[in-house]
Design an enzyme around this catalytic site. Structure first.
Site, PDB file in Angstrom:
ATOM      1  N   GLU A  49     -39.781   4.270 -13.613  1.00 14.87           N
ATOM      2  CA  GLU A  49     -39.230   3.168 -14.423  1.00 14.87           C
ATOM      3  C   GLU A  49     -38.467   2.205 -13.511  1.00 14.87           C
ATOM      4  O   GLU A  49     -37.281   2.433 -13.233  1.00 14.87           O
ATOM      5  CB  GLU A  49     -38.253   3.706 -15.477  1.00 14.87           C
ATOM      6  CG  GLU A  49     -38.890   4.372 -16.657  1.00 14.87           C
ATOM      7  CD  GLU A  49     -37.981   4.382 -17.876  1.00 14.87           C
ATOM      8  OE1 GLU A  49     -38.491   4.611 -18.978  1.00 14.87           O
ATOM      9  OE2 GLU A  49     -36.766   4.162 -17.751  1.00 14.87           O
TER      10      GLU A  49
ATOM     11  N   HIS B 223     -32.364   8.925 -15.969  1.00 15.61           N
ATOM     12  CA  HIS B 223     -32.589   7.540 -16.411  1.00 15.61           C
ATOM     13  C   HIS B 223     -31.648   6.601 -15.648  1.00 15.61           C
ATOM     14  O   HIS B 223     -30.497   6.954 -15.393  1.00 15.61           O
ATOM     15  CB  HIS B 223     -32.361   7.426 -17.920  1.00 15.61           C
ATOM     16  CG  HIS B 223     -32.883   6.138 -18.477  1.00 15.61           C
ATOM     17  ND1 HIS B 223     -32.278   4.934 -18.242  1.00 15.61           N
ATOM     18  CD2 HIS B 223     -33.986   5.871 -19.227  1.00 15.61           C
ATOM     19  CE1 HIS B 223     -32.979   3.976 -18.840  1.00 15.61           C
ATOM     20  NE2 HIS B 223     -34.015   4.511 -19.445  1.00 15.61           N
TER      21      HIS B 223
HETATM   22  P1  PGA Z   1     -37.720  -0.400 -22.424  1.00 15.69           P
HETATM   23  O1  PGA Z   1     -36.936   0.882 -21.934  1.00 15.69           O
HETATM   24  O2  PGA Z   1     -39.037   0.070 -22.998  1.00 15.69           O
HETATM   25  O3  PGA Z   1     -36.832  -1.028 -23.458  1.00 15.69           O
HETATM   26  O4  PGA Z   1     -37.940  -1.282 -21.260  1.00 15.69           O
HETATM   27  C1  PGA Z   1     -37.583   1.954 -21.317  1.00 15.69           C
HETATM   28  C2  PGA Z   1     -36.583   3.011 -20.964  1.00 15.69           C
HETATM   29  O5  PGA Z   1     -35.424   2.660 -20.665  1.00 15.69           O
HETATM   30  O6  PGA Z   1     -36.896   4.207 -20.996  1.00 15.69           O
END
Ligand code: PGA
Length: 221
Positions: free
Chosen positions: A148, A99
């Site tokens: 992401e 992440h």
């Molecule tokens: P968010 O976070 O949905 O708050 O944008 C996603 C994540 O960090 O996995």
């Protein structure tokens, strides 16, 4: 076609009482007659709450899986403060690795992420490997990758489904994986992502903190 994966990343927010309230609200999912044949729901609470979530889901016949938000790069041993894959394998099936919050705040380098993947696989758990752009490396034997982009995390500004789908195509051209999208997913926009041919599911951060909203996301996905 595999199941659509819907992952809640509860991050580092809830204390015991808040986690208990989340579970009680989430229990309403059992009254909804949701067809979970095509959907795999995975909830990732803090390490300290993994076991209580496991027990609660079991006791209430809530058919969702559990994941950890991180894992030690080491096996069992003298690593004070670490939680390793062997310690969670009896109640979790998935582990988030890579992440951007961990890469940035804890300086986790590529070789450490690869060790985490190896430990996860060693104990029969499935890594969900998060990358922030299509150039990021994905370690071998990973089967689920999540795209992401950092600009979309916690900002209410999701990537466009078209761009996310195009990134998924690039990721899939390099290895045979499922690709999830994460970053400001809500019950309003989730379908625009899961409807895309190359997107196999979503990771939800902020919007999953409200159990009712997370249920709506599962319904709409
Ligand atoms: P968010 O976070 O949905 O708050 O944008 C996603 C994540 O960090 O996995």
């Amino acid at each position: 076609m595999g199941k659509t994966l819907i992952v809640a990343n509860l991050k580092s927010y809830e204390d015991e009482n808040e986690a208990k309230n989340w579970l009680e609200s989430f229990k309403k999912i059992t009254e909804l007659n949701l067809n979970l044949e095509q959907k795999e729901v995975i909830v990732c609470p803090s390490f300290t709450q993994l076991f209580s979530f496991f027990s609660y889901f079991l006791a209430n016949n809530i058919k969702v899986k559990l994941g950890a938000q991180d894992i030690s790069p080491f096996d069992e041993g003298a690593y004070t403060g670490e939680v390793n894959a062997k310690q969670i394998k009896d109640f979790a099936q998935y582990v988030l690795i890579g992440h951007s919050e961990r890469r940035t705040n804890f300086n986790e380098p590529e070789d450490m992420l690869t060790k985490k993947v190896d430990m996860t696989l060693k104990y029969g758990l499935n890594p969900i490997f998060l990358i922030q752009n299509q150039e990021d490396l994905v370690p071998q034997n990973v089967q689920v990758v999540a795209y992401e982009p950092t600009f979309a995390i916690g900002t209410c500004t999701a990537d466009t489904p078209e761009n996310a789908d195009a990134v998924a195509v690039v990721i899939k051209s390099k290895s045979n994986v499922q690709v999830l999208y994460g970053g400001s997913v809500t019950s309003d926009n989730v379908k625009s992502f899961t409807a895309k041919t190359n997107i196999d599911g979503v990771i939800v951060g902020g919007a999953s903190l409200e159990a009712e909203e997370f249920i709506k996301i599962i319904q709409n996905a």
